[in-house]
Design an enzyme around this catalytic site. Structure first.
Site, mmCIF file in Angstrom:
data_model
loop_
_atom_site.group_PDB
_atom_site.id
_atom_site.type_symbol
_atom_site.label_atom_id
_atom_site.label_comp_id
_atom_site.label_asym_id
_atom_site.label_seq_id
_atom_site.Cartn_x
_atom_site.Cartn_y
_atom_site.Cartn_z
ATOM 1 N N GLU A 1 16.443 3.166 81.732
ATOM 2 C CA GLU A 1 17.320 2.174 81.108
ATOM 3 C C GLU A 1 18.058 1.308 82.130
ATOM 4 O O GLU A 1 18.259 0.122 81.910
ATOM 5 C CB GLU A 1 18.322 2.932 80.239
ATOM 6 C CG GLU A 1 19.233 2.081 79.416
ATOM 7 C CD GLU A 1 20.109 2.945 78.520
ATOM 8 O OE1 GLU A 1 21.305 2.626 78.435
ATOM 9 O OE2 GLU A 1 19.615 3.911 77.916
ATOM 10 N N ASP A 2 18.459 1.914 83.243
ATOM 11 C CA ASP A 2 19.395 1.239 84.143
ATOM 12 C C ASP A 2 18.885 0.966 85.552
ATOM 13 O O ASP A 2 19.637 0.432 86.374
ATOM 14 C CB ASP A 2 20.682 2.065 84.254
ATOM 15 C CG ASP A 2 21.434 2.145 82.947
ATOM 16 O OD1 ASP A 2 21.287 1.233 82.115
ATOM 17 O OD2 ASP A 2 22.180 3.122 82.743
#
Length: 177
Positions: free
Chosen positions: A56-57
């Site tokens: 996600e990051d």
């Protein structure tokens, strides 16, 4: 595997800070992994806890995770990964809905992740009060209350865990409901 996941996550999150502060981001996955290790001894679930935010990051790909940690760890991480192309409300609604049919292992990961986040929120709330909501993309407290309550309800079958009770207590402290 757990040590490799810790090293991998540390490198992937290098230079990142927690939202609104100066704390290195890796402290969050470390806390999540510690919480998960209190609920299960399954090494793949604990490894997934360290890795739960890398897709996600960071620039890490699903293929890299699969190659390094296997299909099951990848699947657990993907279950915790939000689709950033959706709005905040759409992402959070999906997370709440997903808990309805999530596996026990995914629920452990979710509980640990959300408890870690709720601990940080409660610490900041104690210092800042409602001014803390300004640091988030979604700045309204009522939106965060809705999401936190959805998590609380979606994890109700985990209520035998002290981590669930702590989440519930911190929810009541922050949101008063």
């Amino acid at each position: 595997m757990i040590q490799e996941a810790a090293k991998f996550a540390t490198k992937a999150h290098e230079g990142m800070l927690r939202k609104g502060g100066k704390m290195p981001y890796i402290y969050h996955p470390m806390e999540v992994a510690l919480l998960v290790s209190r609920m299960t001894k399954d090494e793949e679930v604990i490894a997934a806890a360290y890795l739960h935010d890398v897709l996600e990051d960071t620039a890490v790909t699903a293929q890299e995770l699969r190659q390094m940690f296997g299909e099951r760890v990848l699947s657990l991480v993907q279950a915790e990964t939000e689709d950033k192309s959706l709005t905040w409300e759409e992402r959070k609604a999906h997370t709440i809905q997903h808990l309805g049919n999530a596996s026990y292992e995914v629920k452990i990961l979710t509980l640990a992740d959300k408890l870690s986040n709720m601990r940080a929120t409660a610490r900041d709330y104690l210092c800042m009060g409602d001014a803390l909501w300004a640091r988030f993309n979604e700045k309204r407290k009522d939106c965060h209350r809705w999401y936190a309550k959805g998590i609380l309800d979606g994890l109700r079958d985990m209520e035998e865990y002290p981590e669930y009770q702590e989440y519930k207590d911190l929810y009541q402290f922050v949101f008063g409901a």
